[in-house]
Each structure stands twice: as C-alpha cells, then as structure tokens.
Design a protein around this motif. Sequence first.
Motif, mmCIF file in Angstrom:
data_model
loop_
_atom_site.group_PDB
_atom_site.id
_atom_site.type_symbol
_atom_site.label_atom_id
_atom_site.label_comp_id
_atom_site.label_asym_id
_atom_site.label_seq_id
_atom_site.Cartn_x
_atom_site.Cartn_y
_atom_site.Cartn_z
ATOM 1 N N HIS A 43 38.196 31.878 -116.678
ATOM 2 C CA HIS A 43 36.992 31.346 -117.288
ATOM 3 C C HIS A 43 35.808 31.538 -116.359
ATOM 4 C CE1 HIS A 43 40.139 29.187 -119.491
ATOM 5 N NE2 HIS A 43 39.246 28.949 -120.445
ATOM 6 N N PHE A 44 34.633 31.616 -116.940
ATOM 7 C CA PHE A 44 33.395 31.483 -116.194
ATOM 8 C C PHE A 44 32.882 30.070 -116.439
ATOM 9 C CE2 PHE A 44 28.794 31.370 -115.894
ATOM 10 C CZ PHE A 44 28.538 32.044 -114.705
ATOM 11 N N THR A 45 32.407 29.409 -115.410
ATOM 12 C CA THR A 45 31.917 28.040 -115.552
ATOM 13 C C THR A 45 30.411 27.999 -115.352
ATOM 14 O OG1 THR A 45 34.012 27.129 -114.755
ATOM 15 C CG2 THR A 45 32.089 25.680 -114.714
ATOM 16 N N ASN A 88 26.191 39.363 -107.941
ATOM 17 C CA ASN A 88 27.517 39.417 -108.551
ATOM 18 C C ASN A 88 27.842 38.172 -109.359
ATOM 19 O OD1 ASN A 88 28.282 41.969 -107.519
ATOM 20 N ND2 ASN A 88 28.703 41.030 -105.517
ATOM 21 N N GLU A 89 27.012 37.138 -109.250
ATOM 22 C CA GLU A 89 27.289 35.893 -109.934
ATOM 23 C C GLU A 89 26.094 35.497 -110.799
ATOM 24 O OE1 GLU A 89 28.289 32.941 -107.083
ATOM 25 O OE2 GLU A 89 30.158 33.907 -106.475
ATOM 26 N N GLY A 90 26.398 34.922 -111.968
ATOM 27 C CA GLY A 90 25.331 34.460 -112.841
ATOM 28 C C GLY A 90 25.499 34.974 -114.258
ATOM 29 N N PRO A 109 35.199 35.919 -114.341
ATOM 30 C CA PRO A 109 35.181 34.646 -113.605
ATOM 31 C C PRO A 109 33.894 34.396 -112.827
ATOM 32 C CG PRO A 109 37.323 35.694 -113.388
ATOM 33 C CD PRO A 109 36.434 36.687 -114.072
ATOM 34 N N SER A 110 33.187 35.468 -112.447
ATOM 35 C CA SER A 110 31.992 35.285 -111.630
ATOM 36 C C SER A 110 30.689 35.534 -112.373
ATOM 37 C CB SER A 110 32.038 36.220 -110.414
ATOM 38 O OG SER A 110 32.052 37.580 -110.837
ATOM 39 N N ARG A 111 30.763 36.079 -113.583
ATOM 40 C CA ARG A 111 29.509 36.384 -114.272
ATOM 41 C C ARG A 111 29.720 36.580 -115.777
ATOM 42 N NH1 ARG A 111 27.986 42.648 -112.690
ATOM 43 N NH2 ARG A 111 29.901 43.607 -113.469
ATOM 44 N N ILE A 112 28.626 36.435 -116.496
ATOM 45 C CA ILE A 112 28.557 36.773 -117.915
ATOM 46 C C ILE A 112 27.478 37.841 -118.063
ATOM 47 C CG2 ILE A 112 27.925 35.955 -120.221
ATOM 48 C CD1 ILE A 112 28.914 33.187 -119.416
ATOM 49 N N VAL A 113 27.801 38.909 -118.768
ATOM 50 C CA VAL A 113 26.842 39.982 -119.012
ATOM 51 C C VAL A 113 26.667 40.147 -120.523
ATOM 52 C CG1 VAL A 113 26.281 42.417 -118.676
ATOM 53 C CG2 VAL A 113 27.529 41.171 -116.888
ATOM 54 N N THR A 128 27.035 34.283 -130.087
ATOM 55 C CA THR A 128 28.476 34.385 -129.835
ATOM 56 C C THR A 128 28.863 33.601 -128.594
ATOM 57 O OG1 THR A 128 28.630 36.526 -130.951
ATOM 58 C CG2 THR A 128 30.352 36.007 -129.353
ATOM 59 N N LEU A 129 28.041 33.660 -127.558
ATOM 60 C CA LEU A 129 28.322 32.885 -126.352
ATOM 61 C C LEU A 129 28.407 31.398 -126.681
ATOM 62 C CD1 LEU A 129 28.664 32.592 -123.287
ATOM 63 C CD2 LEU A 129 26.167 32.600 -123.087
ATOM 64 N N PHE A 130 27.506 30.903 -127.509
ATOM 65 C CA PHE A 130 27.569 29.493 -127.902
ATOM 66 C C PHE A 130 28.917 29.168 -128.541
ATOM 67 C CE2 PHE A 130 22.695 29.177 -128.338
ATOM 68 C CZ PHE A 130 22.578 28.530 -127.113
ATOM 69 N N GLN A 131 29.421 30.078 -129.377
ATOM 70 C CA GLN A 131 30.690 29.813 -130.058
ATOM 71 C C GLN A 131 31.894 29.929 -129.125
ATOM 72 O OE1 GLN A 131 31.413 31.281 -134.003
ATOM 73 N NE2 GLN A 131 29.231 31.518 -134.467
ATOM 74 N N LEU A 132 31.718 30.558 -127.976
ATOM 75 C CA LEU A 132 32.797 30.597 -126.982
ATOM 76 C C LEU A 132 32.876 29.296 -126.192
ATOM 77 C CD1 LEU A 132 32.403 34.200 -125.477
ATOM 78 C CD2 LEU A 132 33.966 33.451 -127.275
#
Length: 611
Positions: A43-45, A88-90, A109-113, A128-132
């Motif tokens: 997961h990414f947090t 690399n993170e964010g 685990p370290s980022r969303i693109v 879509t991100l909201f629904q994840l």
Amino acid sequence: MKRLVSIFIILALVPGCRQSGNPDGEAINVIPQPSHIQRDEGHFTITKRTVVYAGGEEILRTVGFLNDRLSSVSGFTLKTSDVDFTRNEGIFFLDAGLPSEAYALHVEPSRIVIEYGDGAGAFYGLQTLFQLMDTDIFASSRQSRKTWDVPCCSIEDSPRFSYRGMHLDCCLHFFDMDFLKRYIDLMALHKVNRFHWHLTEDQGWRLEIKKYPLLTEKGQWRKETVIGSLSSGIYDGKPYGGYYTQEQVRELVAYAAERYVTIIPEIEMPGHALAAISCYPSLSCGLEEHYETATRWGVFRQVYCPKEETFAFLEDVLDEVMELFPSKLIHIGGDECPKTSWKQCAHCRSLIKKLGLRDEFELQSWFIRRIEKYVNSKGREIIGWDEILQGGLAPNAKVMSWLGEEGGIKAAKQHHYAVMAPYPKYYLDYWQGDPDSEPLAMGGPTMLRTMYEYDPVPDSLTPEEQRYIMGVEGCVWTEYMPTPQRVEYMAWPRMCAIAESGWTTAEKDWDGFTRRLEAHFARLDRLGVGACRNFFSPYIEFHKDTAYDKVVTITADLPDAEIRYTLDGSVPGPDSALYEIPFVINRSQTVSAALFRDGKIAGEVKTKSFN
C-alpha cells in the motif's frame, strides 16, 4: 515515460478488462470498470506529510479537489510543489501525452503517479484514486483517521464513448442549485461528462430570458399540479414554479466545467411549448381563446406555429441560450409534436403548399432545418429526439434516440451521430422493482440488470456505421419525482450501470459488476445518496398459468446470496425453503422471500400475494 505510453496504447486497443493479481486478497472495486487493472503487493499511505508534485493551473485545480476532501475528513491538506522527477516519494501528476480523457494510475509503496494527456484525464485519474481509498474519504464530516492507505496497483484506462450523459428534467419539478451541483458531483465521480438540462416544457419555463421577461414572470408558474398519474383528475390546488437566473446558469456552467462536465441546454420546439405560448399567445396557431401553463403531465396540441414571429422569438431565445452555454451542442427537443393545430391552421396549410411539402411531418422537418441553419450560423450544432427524423433529418443534426434503438440506427445509417437513450432501457423514471411495492413511476419495471446488459451499439450496424454511435445517456423525467431524494432513489444505482456502459471498454460481466457495486454502495451511503436498495432484496414475479395458479420466479442481484422463502406470508428465516427453481402457487398462498448470507438476512423481506 515513452515505454509507459506505448504499453497504454497497446492495452487500449485490446478489448476486455483484466484484473490480475490480488496478493493481499483485496479486490479493487472501481465503477466504472477500468480497461486494465494489475493488483500489486503493498500500500501507499497518504499522510499530512505527503507532497503532491503537479504543475499548471488546470492540474492544480484537480489537486484542489483532493485537498478539499482531505481537509473535510481529516483536517489537513497536502503541500503542492512543482513536478520534480528526482523525487521518489509523493503523489505525481505527469503529462504523458495520453489521449483525451485517458489516464494511467500507478500506486507503489513509495509513490502514486497519475499520468494524463489533458486535464480531464488527470481529473478522472483522481476519481479512481478516491475509489481506491477507504469509503471514509466520501464522508460529510470529520473522521478520526489521519492516514489513508491506497492499494498498490497499475491501472490504464480510457473511455469507450466521448458522450456519456445524464439528463435531468427541471420543468415538471424544479430543483435548486445546491442539488444541481450535487447531481453534477455524482456524475463526475462516475466519469459522466454531459449534463442534459431540460429547461422548457408545457408545465413550466425555467430559464431567464432577458428579452422576454414574461417567460419567467408568468411561464414559470402553473396554477396547480395533478396528483397521481396524468389521468387521475385530482389536483393539489397549489401554485408551483421556479426558474434559474442567468447569473445562476453561469455559476453552474463554471462549476460543471471544473469537473469536466459540459452542460447541454434543451429548449423544446416545436412541441412542448405551452408554457411559452401561455405568455405570448401569438406564437401559437391562434385556434384557442385562452392558453395557460399545463397542470397535468402528457402531450398537448398547442405547439409553436411556424411563422416569422415565432422564428424571431426562438432565435432571440437561442441567442441568449448560446451566450450562457458554451456547449457545442444545443438540444432543441423535437419530440411529441402533435400535428392537430397545424392541420387546422390556415397559415400552416398555406405554408406547406408554398414550400412544396407533402404534409405536416415535412413541415416539422422544415422547421427543424431552419432552426439548425440559424444555430449553425452561430458556430453550434443541434441535437434532438428521434422525431427530428420525421420528414427528413436536418443536414448536420445529431439524434438522441429515445423511442427504442430505431432512431439511432437510422441516424447512423445516414452517417449522423447518435446518442442512445432508449426507453425503457435507459429511462430512470421507470420502476426498478415490483410495481406493487414501489412508489408511483412512469412505467416498467426496468431492472438494474437490464440497464447493465444493454449494449448501446446495435449489431445491425456495420463497423463503419457503429462509429456514429457517439454515446449514451440516462434520462430522468420528473413527473413522479418531486424531491431530490426521490430523484436519487430512482437514478442510483442504475446510473452506475449506464455510466459503466458509457465508459468501459471491458466486456460485460454481470457477476463482476455486482461485486463491485456492492462495495460501491458504501461510497453512495457515505455521500448520503438515498439509492434504491432493491439490490439487497429478492424480486418476486408471478407468471400467468391458469385462473387458479401462478408460476413463481425469484431473482436476486446480490452476489453469493441464498434466496429463502415461505408460502404462508411469514417472515423467511435461514432455515426456510431454499429457492432453486420456479414453482407454482394457488390463490390461498402468499410468497415471502429474503436474501441470506452466512445465515443473516441481507435486505428487506419482499412479499407478493396472488389476488
């Protein structure tokens, strides 16, 4: 970056959807279904220390929607910085040159693109991100949580149709601006991008036109409203009205545009014109001494008379409409225009002869063509209901096919673009359950599964003709929807099925859809949407046999549910008879049924008697 784009293009050309890999045993339940999903480990947090890397005013506005949600439910917003490829993170919003509205979403685990090619693609990636995320993200109040886990995955997605519409009739019943904004928000969450706004009718004129103030001073009002169906003959005796100022329209158009929704206004002509004629009787054929806004539902013989005064009026109205609405398409109605008045009108009979027309149907075609020529001269295009095909289709017109598929098929064969909105397949004012146990509706029933499984591209069209099917639309006519709550009950969750048909390139999968929809109900609940809950209850049908018996079938939408029933009207329990095949009952028996999972009832008990 080029490698990712190449992979995306290849996947977009392959029909069907994959959701492969599920290392955490956690399904990804997105509606509408993306073209490709790969579930990965971890997961990414998102925390208050997460940084968003994005650039440009338009993309930053989309980031603002993310921060608005986080601020509302967690009390923090994320810092935003210029795009920095060394990080690399964010969370990264990157222009990858994808097709319009397409996006790719990669969660590690370290980022969303989120990759995109235009602002709409970035916005849909965020939806879509909201629904994840956990459904708490849709809550209307502050939540205790301060972190948000997003499952690692790779999603590539693009729309099936450019036109994905939802209609709302605000004439039969009027809805305020707050609800219209909420309506648009729900559309945007489901990647629906056209709001068809029905603004004029026999029962009320809802749009301020500066040059013709009587349209809202008088035409917004009806003296009373029929109770029940159009044939009841019983009225409430209460004046009813409401209209939108031009300032409000501009506000709503801007609000929708920020969410990549285009508002298409509908100004009805030549029929459904009684509210306007009641204000300016000279627009009619002058066959009656008195005209007033309709107080019941239905179709009326009082229509616009095709004379120069009428066209001057309509052109003036359209000038103000086109100044308010930047939409390329202007909906001119064209449906349900009785020819009774035209047949009795000396001017109309003379005009038919003068123009060398065969009949009143060709007169309607001439009427529509003249309006189209004017709208085209302003750089816009018209779209109308099937009936604009009668007497010959205007040269550049697009058709909204509501009388079944035939209008869309005919338009496509003539190489005119068409939007499929057939009743009852896509009419959301139809019952979505047993009429014996549902509030009053227009017709049906039209069940969720019917809407989901309908394919808006007819097999009778050739591949070349099929490309003229430009999209789909769910229609909400509000004769029997006097409140926002009733609108949402009738529209959702069936609109989820229409939205998916409009967006996803994946093959239809009813079982997969129901599993995703069950999870999606939690989001709708969090948003306060009073969606119909028949999804969680059985549907009992009686089929004709003899005068003394009926054959009973019981169906369920809820996946993995058992149907348990009784025949004495008692409440079914986990040990009641299990429904497996249809059965016969007599007049003395009453069927009660419920859905069970793990021995627990899932929804409501439904009961039906053979009377």
